[in-house]
Design a protein around this motif. Sequence first.
Motif, PDB file in Angstrom:
ATOM      1  N   LEU A  78       0.924  -0.736  -0.211  1.00  0.00           N
ATOM      2  CA  LEU A  78      -0.507   0.096  -0.116  1.00  0.00           C
ATOM      3  C   LEU A  78       0.647   1.148  -0.181  1.00  0.00           C
ATOM      4  N   ILE A  79       0.663   1.452  -0.832  1.00  0.00           N
ATOM      5  CA  ILE A  79       1.433   3.587  -1.211  1.00  0.00           C
ATOM      6  C   ILE A  79       0.572   4.238  -0.758  1.00  0.00           C
ATOM      7  N   GLU A  80       0.970   4.431  -0.285  1.00  0.00           N
ATOM      8  CA  GLU A  80       0.218   6.449   0.682  1.00  0.00           C
ATOM      9  C   GLU A  80       1.416   7.563   0.381  1.00  0.00           C
ATOM     10  N   ALA A  81       0.251   8.633   0.060  1.00  0.00           N
ATOM     11  CA  ALA A  81       0.907  10.144   0.169  1.00  0.00           C
ATOM     12  C   ALA A  81       0.319  11.431  -0.010  1.00  0.00           C
ATOM     13  N   ASN A  82       0.747  12.571   0.172  1.00  0.00           N
ATOM     14  CA  ASN A  82      -0.254  13.699   0.137  1.00  0.00           C
ATOM     15  C   ASN A  82       0.818  14.998  -0.430  1.00  0.00           C
ATOM     16  N   MET A  83       0.150  16.450  -0.278  1.00  0.00           N
ATOM     17  CA  MET A  83       1.057  17.327  -0.151  1.00  0.00           C
ATOM     18  C   MET A  83       1.368  17.682   0.475  1.00  0.00           C
ATOM     19  N   ASN A  84       1.839  17.058   1.209  1.00  0.00           N
ATOM     20  CA  ASN A  84       2.723  17.901   2.652  1.00  0.00           C
ATOM     21  C   ASN A  84       4.119  16.903   2.164  1.00  0.00           C
ATOM     22  N   GLY A  85       4.662  16.264   1.377  1.00  0.00           N
ATOM     23  CA  GLY A  85       5.546  15.621   1.035  1.00  0.00           C
ATOM     24  C   GLY A  85       5.623  14.218   1.901  1.00  0.00           C
ATOM     25  N   GLU A  86       4.185  13.950   2.757  1.00  0.00           N
ATOM     26  CA  GLU A  86       5.398  12.628   2.715  1.00  0.00           C
ATOM     27  C   GLU A  86       4.359  11.301   2.372  1.00  0.00           C
ATOM     28  N   MET A  87       4.870   9.981   2.769  1.00  0.00           N
ATOM     29  CA  MET A  87       4.960   9.239   2.282  1.00  0.00           C
ATOM     30  C   MET A  87       4.721   7.636   2.883  1.00  0.00           C
ATOM     31  N   LYS A  88       4.108   6.840   3.122  1.00  0.00           N
ATOM     32  CA  LYS A  88       4.648   5.556   3.321  1.00  0.00           C
ATOM     33  C   LYS A  88       4.544   4.630   2.305  1.00  0.00           C
ATOM     34  N   LEU A  89       5.069   3.613   2.948  1.00  0.00           N
ATOM     35  CA  LEU A  89       4.909   1.851   2.196  1.00  0.00           C
ATOM     36  C   LEU A  89       4.174   1.167   3.439  1.00  0.00           C
ATOM     37  N   LYS A  90       3.451   0.636   2.964  1.00  0.00           N
ATOM     38  CA  LYS A  90       2.811  -0.311   4.035  1.00  0.00           C
ATOM     39  C   LYS A  90       2.625  -2.110   3.449  1.00  0.00           C
ATOM     40  N   ILE A  91       2.839  -2.142   4.549  1.00  0.00           N
ATOM     41  CA  ILE A  91       2.320  -4.029   4.071  1.00  0.00           C
ATOM     42  C   ILE A  91       1.443  -4.327   5.247  1.00  0.00           C
ATOM     43  N   GLN A  92       0.277  -4.578   4.392  1.00  0.00           N
ATOM     44  CA  GLN A  92      -0.846  -5.571   5.787  1.00  0.00           C
ATOM     45  C   GLN A  92      -0.909  -6.828   5.464  1.00  0.00           C
ATOM     46  N   THR A  93      -0.832  -8.042   6.650  1.00  0.00           N
ATOM     47  CA  THR A  93      -1.865  -9.202   6.377  1.00  0.00           C
ATOM     48  C   THR A  93      -2.314 -10.012   7.838  1.00  0.00           C
ATOM     49  N   ASP A  94      -2.502 -10.575   8.093  1.00  0.00           N
ATOM     50  CA  ASP A  94      -3.122 -11.911   9.001  1.00  0.00           C
ATOM     51  C   ASP A  94      -1.437 -11.470  10.339  1.00  0.00           C
ATOM     52  N   LEU A  95      -0.641 -11.390   9.680  1.00  0.00           N
ATOM     53  CA  LEU A  95       1.035 -12.259  10.696  1.00  0.00           C
ATOM     54  C   LEU A  95       1.545 -10.995  10.775  1.00  0.00           C
ATOM     55  N   VAL A  96       1.199  -9.858  10.342  1.00  0.00           N
ATOM     56  CA  VAL A  96       2.235  -8.469  10.307  1.00  0.00           C
ATOM     57  C   VAL A  96       1.745  -7.423   9.240  1.00  0.00           C
ATOM     58  N   SER A  97       2.223  -6.417  10.398  1.00  0.00           N
ATOM     59  CA  SER A  97       1.711  -4.815  10.043  1.00  0.00           C
ATOM     60  C   SER A  97       3.006  -3.673   9.772  1.00  0.00           C
ATOM     61  N   VAL A  98       3.988  -3.435   8.812  1.00  0.00           N
ATOM     62  CA  VAL A  98       5.043  -3.069   8.888  1.00  0.00           C
ATOM     63  C   VAL A  98       4.589  -1.676   7.518  1.00  0.00           C
ATOM     64  N   THR A  99       5.160  -0.355   8.465  1.00  0.00           N
ATOM     65  CA  THR A  99       5.188   1.093   7.413  1.00  0.00           C
ATOM     66  C   THR A  99       6.449   1.548   7.121  1.00  0.00           C
ATOM     67  N   THR A 100       6.811   2.073   6.338  1.00  0.00           N
ATOM     68  CA  THR A 100       8.070   2.421   6.458  1.00  0.00           C
ATOM     69  C   THR A 100       7.625   4.023   5.977  1.00  0.00           C
ATOM     70  N   HIS A 101       8.535   4.771   7.031  1.00  0.00           N
ATOM     71  CA  HIS A 101       7.345   6.473   6.736  1.00  0.00           C
ATOM     72  C   HIS A 101       8.886   7.429   5.725  1.00  0.00           C
ATOM     73  N   PHE A 102       8.521   8.428   5.169  1.00  0.00           N
ATOM     74  CA  PHE A 102       9.109   9.209   4.206  1.00  0.00           C
ATOM     75  C   PHE A 102       8.878  10.716   4.409  1.00  0.00           C
ATOM     76  N   LYS A 103       9.406  11.512   5.358  1.00  0.00           N
ATOM     77  CA  LYS A 103       9.074  12.853   5.342  1.00  0.00           C
ATOM     78  C   LYS A 103       9.670  13.812   4.196  1.00  0.00           C
ATOM     79  N   ASP A 104       9.041  14.909   4.243  1.00  0.00           N
ATOM     80  CA  ASP A 104      10.186  16.278   2.890  1.00  0.00           C
ATOM     81  C   ASP A 104      10.643  16.187   1.979  1.00  0.00           C
ATOM     82  N   LEU A 105       9.549  14.965   1.726  1.00  0.00           N
ATOM     83  CA  LEU A 105      10.258  14.932   0.253  1.00  0.00           C
ATOM     84  C   LEU A 105       9.192  15.809  -0.986  1.00  0.00           C
ATOM     85  N   GLY A 106       8.952  16.231  -0.479  1.00  0.00           N
ATOM     86  CA  GLY A 106       8.448  18.087  -1.277  1.00  0.00           C
ATOM     87  C   GLY A 106       7.846  17.456  -2.405  1.00  0.00           C
TER      88      GLY A 106
END
Length: 285
Positions: free
Chosen positions: A181-209
């Motif tokens: 799952l790729i999430e992003a907004n107009m504030n320069g933030e992006m998140k990459l998410k993995i969500q399964t029944d066993l695990v949930s992992v999110t990587t955050h990026f900020k100030d990307l522009g």
Amino acid sequence: MKFRGKIIDIACLNHFSRVVTTISKLTKMCVLRLTPDNLFFVLSGKVANGGVGMWCELLQANFFDEYQMEGVSSEFNEICLEVTPENLSRALKTVQNAKYVKIKLTRKHCPCLTIAAELPTLSSVSRVVTHDVPVDIIPKSLWHEFKEPSIPDFDVSIYLPPLKTLKNVVDRMKNLSNFLLIEANMNGEMKLKIQTDLVSVTTHFKDLGNPPWGEDSSQDGGPSHSRDPEDMAEARVDIRKLQQFLMGQQVNPSKAMCNLVHRNVVHLVVLHEDVSLQYFVPAVA
């Protein structure tokens, strides 16, 4: 129909070879569209049906010392060829130290892109190596499928973090799930998410522009000012298709961007001085 080009500058030859290698990592077959001023590598995947799409544009004058072409007619002065980019890439890799490389559209047992190169030698006798890369000539009736794709009306446009960093993150996440799952907004933030029944992992990026076109709603494709900059747009994609894009990058881009159409498509744009590459990854439910 005629096409012939000559590359003398070794830096241009190596750059062209890297571009073709990048294309070969992204797709097994594509269309090479030749016009008087440009070369295009096109994959017209039906994104709506789950296929990826690709559009890579090169200005011929930045690569070729000599370039001549005659299309099917004066009115339709272009040539469309279906090629296997890996075959083209292999041929170019064997002639990287050549004094010159000539590329010509020929007809042997079938239509071919013939690559002839004079290689350096210790003796006074020149050594010329020739490769014939088979191609299919695409009839004009099908050209409409290989026109430049329009930029989608995206909800969010954001600069990507360094592609090597992104690739490392995606490579690790691929071991956990087939979907990302790729999430992003107009504030320069992006998140990459993995969500399964066993695990949930999110990587955050900020100030990307965010690219400047995202700040002007009057421009085609730009997100509306009415959207809250904090609001996330998202798209769930097949992680292998994203990984393929990241693995293929042989050209060190000056800019890399991601446009998100909420739950619809991820539009990736890579810009180099003389190359632009667009890649469309459809969202999955």
